[in-house]
Write an enzyme that holds these catalytic residues in place. Structure first.
Site, PDB file in Angstrom:
ATOM      1  N   LYS A   1      87.685 -69.726  16.264  1.00  0.00           N
ATOM      2  CA  LYS A   1      87.234 -69.655  17.652  1.00  0.00           C
ATOM      3  C   LYS A   1      86.532 -68.325  17.946  1.00  0.00           C
ATOM      4  O   LYS A   1      85.621 -68.263  18.788  1.00  0.00           O
ATOM      5  CB  LYS A   1      88.406 -69.886  18.596  1.00  0.00           C
ATOM      6  CG  LYS A   1      88.950 -71.312  18.545  1.00  0.00           C
ATOM      7  CD  LYS A   1      87.864 -72.337  18.858  1.00  0.00           C
ATOM      8  CE  LYS A   1      88.397 -73.754  18.920  1.00  0.00           C
ATOM      9  NZ  LYS A   1      87.350 -74.741  19.291  1.00  0.00           N
TER      10      LYS A   1
ATOM     11  N   SER B   1      88.388 -70.406  22.564  1.00  0.00           N
ATOM     12  CA  SER B   1      89.805 -70.352  22.928  1.00  0.00           C
ATOM     13  C   SER B   1      90.197 -68.900  23.156  1.00  0.00           C
ATOM     14  O   SER B   1      89.575 -67.986  22.596  1.00  0.00           O
ATOM     15  CB  SER B   1      90.661 -70.934  21.788  1.00  0.00           C
ATOM     16  OG  SER B   1      92.034 -70.654  21.981  1.00  0.00           O
TER      17      SER B   1
ATOM     18  N   TYR C   1      92.846 -70.978  13.202  1.00  0.00           N
ATOM     19  CA  TYR C   1      92.231 -71.498  14.423  1.00  0.00           C
ATOM     20  C   TYR C   1      91.626 -70.353  15.233  1.00  0.00           C
ATOM     21  O   TYR C   1      90.486 -70.444  15.695  1.00  0.00           O
ATOM     22  CB  TYR C   1      93.296 -72.224  15.239  1.00  0.00           C
ATOM     23  CG  TYR C   1      92.803 -72.810  16.542  1.00  0.00           C
ATOM     24  CD1 TYR C   1      92.037 -73.966  16.556  1.00  0.00           C
ATOM     25  CD2 TYR C   1      93.140 -72.224  17.765  1.00  0.00           C
ATOM     26  CE1 TYR C   1      91.605 -74.524  17.742  1.00  0.00           C
ATOM     27  CE2 TYR C   1      92.709 -72.767  18.963  1.00  0.00           C
ATOM     28  CZ  TYR C   1      91.949 -73.919  18.943  1.00  0.00           C
ATOM     29  OH  TYR C   1      91.512 -74.459  20.128  1.00  0.00           O
TER      30      TYR C   1
END
Length: 261
Positions: A169, A152, A165
């Site tokens: 990533k 991401s 998150y």
């Protein structure tokens, strides 16, 4: 794309002779990737947690070319079963696309529940490593192939309020580097770093304000699963045979706004 898949099910698309495993593919980005691979003639195994949603996705993609294996991505037994079922059905696993992921928390990192952070890493990173180990042992170490990890833009820049998150990533990007180095020359390993893609997973980032969110993108829109499907198809194709250890940012130009002025 739907027409292409219909053609694939009717046999109009040449069978590529290749097979791919796409995790977290009952909907969203994973489904878009599976759709692109089926359209070019690959056989595909998709995974997901919800068995009913997985069955529906298999039917839509074409049960003559696609199988589904339900389970939790971080469960080692599920990883082994998915690869075993794929080898039984297709006799090979040329491509692995690690897409399964979670983002259960939104807020400042200073207040991040560490147990939640561990869960994010387990699902987003450790599961990807587990699947890579399984496909390597089952097929790729002897026969080659390619792995694509879905990272991401949150992993290649600061990501306020989704820090866990973003960290996971970033780890996915580095995992791709480690695997690319260790699995060469048999297997190429790359990652894709999407910006906001219109899926249920990312809905909180644009729901009720899509036009406003899209306005900040130089290309004037948010991503759609097909955008990532095309990128994954490229990175698992012969056209990318000399590409490994790279992160392809697919962001509608949003990083262009980071310049001075």
């Amino acid at each position: 794309m739907a027409a292409q898949n219909s053609a694939a099910r009717d046999g109009a698309v040449r069978d590529s002779g290749k097979a791919a495993l796409v995790t977290g593919a009952s909907r969203g980005i994973g489904y878009g990737i599976a759709e692109a691979l089926v359209a070019r003639g690959d056989r595909v195994c998709i995974t997901g947690r919800n068995e009913d949603a997985l069955k529906e996705a298999v039917e839509k993609l074409g049960s003559d070319r696609v199988i589904g294996v339900a389970g939790k991505a971080h469960d080692e037994a599920h990883q082994a079963v998915a690869v075993e079922r794929m080898m039984e059905a297709f006799g090979r696993v040329d491509f692995l696309i690690n897409n399964a992921g979670t983002n259960p928390v939104f807020g400042p990192i200073a207040e991040l529940d560490l147990s939640v952070a561990r869960k994010v890493y387990e699902t987003n990173v450790i599961s990807a490593l587990g699947f890579a180990q399984q496909t390597w042992k089952a097929w790729q170490s002897e026969n080659g192939g390619a792995i694509v990890n879905i990272a991401s833009v949150a992993g290649v820049s600061a990501s306020p309020f989704i820090g866990a998150y973003g960290m996971s990533k970033a780890a996915m990007v580095n995992l791709s580097l480690q695997l690319a180095h260790e699995f060469a020359p048999k297997v190429r390993v790359n990652s894709i770093a999407p910006a906001v893609v219109k899926t249920k997973f990312a809905q909180a980032l644009y729901e009720g304000r899509e036009a406003e969110a899209a306005a900040s993108y130089p290309l004037g829109r948010l991503g759609v699963p097909e955008d990532i499907g095309g990128a994954a198809a490229f990175l698992t194709s012969a056209q990318s045979d000399w590409i490994t250890g790279q992160t392809l940012v697919v962001d509608g130009g949003i990083f262009l706004n980071a310049g001075v002025g």
